[in-house]
Design a protein around this motif. Structure first.
Motif, PDB file in Angstrom:
ATOM      1  N   GLN A   1     -51.982  84.774  21.739  1.00  0.00           N
ATOM      2  CA  GLN A   1     -53.396  84.564  22.055  1.00  0.00           C
ATOM      3  C   GLN A   1     -53.544  83.770  23.355  1.00  0.00           C
ATOM      4  O   GLN A   1     -54.362  84.120  24.214  1.00  0.00           O
ATOM      5  CB  GLN A   1     -54.104  83.827  20.906  1.00  0.00           C
TER       6      GLN A   1
ATOM      7  N   TRP B   1     -51.350  83.572  25.808  1.00  0.00           N
ATOM      8  CA  TRP B   1     -50.915  84.429  26.920  1.00  0.00           C
ATOM      9  C   TRP B   1     -51.971  85.479  27.242  1.00  0.00           C
ATOM     10  O   TRP B   1     -52.135  85.856  28.393  1.00  0.00           O
ATOM     11  CB  TRP B   1     -49.592  85.081  26.613  1.00  0.00           C
ATOM     12  N   THR B   2     -52.679  85.953  26.226  1.00  0.00           N
ATOM     13  CA  THR B   2     -53.758  86.912  26.452  1.00  0.00           C
ATOM     14  C   THR B   2     -54.885  86.253  27.253  1.00  0.00           C
ATOM     15  O   THR B   2     -55.389  86.838  28.222  1.00  0.00           O
ATOM     16  CB  THR B   2     -54.300  87.455  25.118  1.00  0.00           C
ATOM     17  N   GLU B   3     -55.238  85.048  26.871  1.00  0.00           N
ATOM     18  CA  GLU B   3     -56.272  84.306  27.600  1.00  0.00           C
ATOM     19  C   GLU B   3     -55.863  84.030  29.051  1.00  0.00           C
ATOM     20  O   GLU B   3     -56.705  84.020  29.942  1.00  0.00           O
ATOM     21  CB  GLU B   3     -56.586  82.995  26.881  1.00  0.00           C
TER      22      GLU B   3
ATOM     23  N   GLN C   1     -54.077  85.975  30.747  1.00  0.00           N
ATOM     24  CA  GLN C   1     -53.888  87.312  31.319  1.00  0.00           C
ATOM     25  C   GLN C   1     -52.426  87.603  31.698  1.00  0.00           C
ATOM     26  O   GLN C   1     -52.147  88.344  32.631  1.00  0.00           O
ATOM     27  CB  GLN C   1     -54.827  87.532  32.498  1.00  0.00           C
TER      28      GLN C   1
ATOM     29  N   ILE D   1     -50.424  88.831  29.215  1.00  0.00           N
ATOM     30  CA  ILE D   1     -50.238  90.032  28.400  1.00  0.00           C
ATOM     31  C   ILE D   1     -51.594  90.587  28.000  1.00  0.00           C
ATOM     32  O   ILE D   1     -52.613  89.915  28.136  1.00  0.00           O
ATOM     33  CB  ILE D   1     -49.417  89.753  27.121  1.00  0.00           C
ATOM     34  N   SER D   2     -51.566  91.813  27.466  1.00  0.00           N
ATOM     35  CA  SER D   2     -52.721  92.353  26.763  1.00  0.00           C
ATOM     36  C   SER D   2     -52.195  92.940  25.461  1.00  0.00           C
ATOM     37  O   SER D   2     -51.042  93.351  25.381  1.00  0.00           O
ATOM     38  CB  SER D   2     -53.457  93.400  27.597  1.00  0.00           C
ATOM     39  N   ARG D   3     -53.044  92.939  24.439  1.00  0.00           N
ATOM     40  CA  ARG D   3     -52.628  93.443  23.129  1.00  0.00           C
ATOM     41  C   ARG D   3     -53.574  94.537  22.675  1.00  0.00           C
ATOM     42  O   ARG D   3     -54.781  94.431  22.820  1.00  0.00           O
ATOM     43  CB  ARG D   3     -52.662  92.327  22.093  1.00  0.00           C
ATOM     44  N   THR D   4     -52.979  95.585  22.119  1.00  0.00           N
ATOM     45  CA  THR D   4     -53.738  96.638  21.461  1.00  0.00           C
ATOM     46  C   THR D   4     -52.991  97.012  20.196  1.00  0.00           C
ATOM     47  O   THR D   4     -51.816  97.366  20.261  1.00  0.00           O
ATOM     48  CB  THR D   4     -53.896  97.885  22.355  1.00  0.00           C
TER      49      THR D   4
ATOM     50  N   ILE E   1     -47.824  95.220  22.673  1.00  0.00           N
ATOM     51  CA  ILE E   1     -48.004  94.137  23.637  1.00  0.00           C
ATOM     52  C   ILE E   1     -47.665  94.715  25.002  1.00  0.00           C
ATOM     53  O   ILE E   1     -46.599  95.289  25.189  1.00  0.00           O
ATOM     54  CB  ILE E   1     -47.061  92.963  23.334  1.00  0.00           C
ATOM     55  N   HIS E   2     -48.574  94.586  25.933  1.00  0.00           N
ATOM     56  CA  HIS E   2     -48.341  95.063  27.294  1.00  0.00           C
ATOM     57  C   HIS E   2     -48.197  93.838  28.197  1.00  0.00           C
ATOM     58  O   HIS E   2     -49.094  93.010  28.276  1.00  0.00           O
ATOM     59  CB  HIS E   2     -49.508  95.932  27.772  1.00  0.00           C
TER      60      HIS E   2
ATOM     61  N   LYS F   1     -48.425  92.097  31.481  1.00  0.00           N
ATOM     62  CA  LYS F   1     -49.152  92.287  32.732  1.00  0.00           C
ATOM     63  C   LYS F   1     -48.537  91.468  33.863  1.00  0.00           C
ATOM     64  O   LYS F   1     -48.684  91.827  35.030  1.00  0.00           O
ATOM     65  CB  LYS F   1     -50.614  91.877  32.545  1.00  0.00           C
TER      66      LYS F   1
END
Length: 104
Positions: free
Chosen positions: A71, A73-75, A77, A79-82, A86-87, A89
């Motif tokens: 979470q 790391w997503t914030e 940017q 990584i992104s998660r779907t 996990i992608h 970036k």
């Protein structure tokens, strides 16, 4: 997976993890895991796992704690998660977080 393969996996995992600094944060261990499985120079097939729970067990944490790292790391940017994917970036950020630790 047969019993001998499971035992072999556990022994390799324990040996590998014993070489990783026990004081490293979950973020460092997870970044190191990602860098290890991405490296073409390292024979790492036994480290590739199928779920977040298996990754958490491998690096010595809970899936809940690992989710908090993801979470963050997503914030940031990184990584992104779907769904279950996990992608990455920002590989440079992951490599920096890993502090050059590799599971080899």
């Amino acid at each position: 997976m047969c019993y001998a393969k499971k035992l072999n996996f556990k022994l390799k995992t324990c040996t590998t993890l014993s070489r990783v600094n026990a004081l490293s944060s979950v973020a460092v261990k997870f970044a190191a895991y990602l860098c290890t499985i991405d490296s073409p120079d390292i024979a790492n097939d036994y480290l590739k796992v199928q779920s977040l729970q298996e990754i958490a067990a491998l690096i010595g944490t809970t899936s809940r704690h690992l989710n908090r790292v993801l979470q963050k790391w997503t914030e940031q940017q990184i990584i992104s998660r779907t769904d279950d994917m996990i992608h990455i970036k920002d590989w440079q950020a992951i490599q920096e977080i890993s502090e050059d630790i590799r599971f080899v």
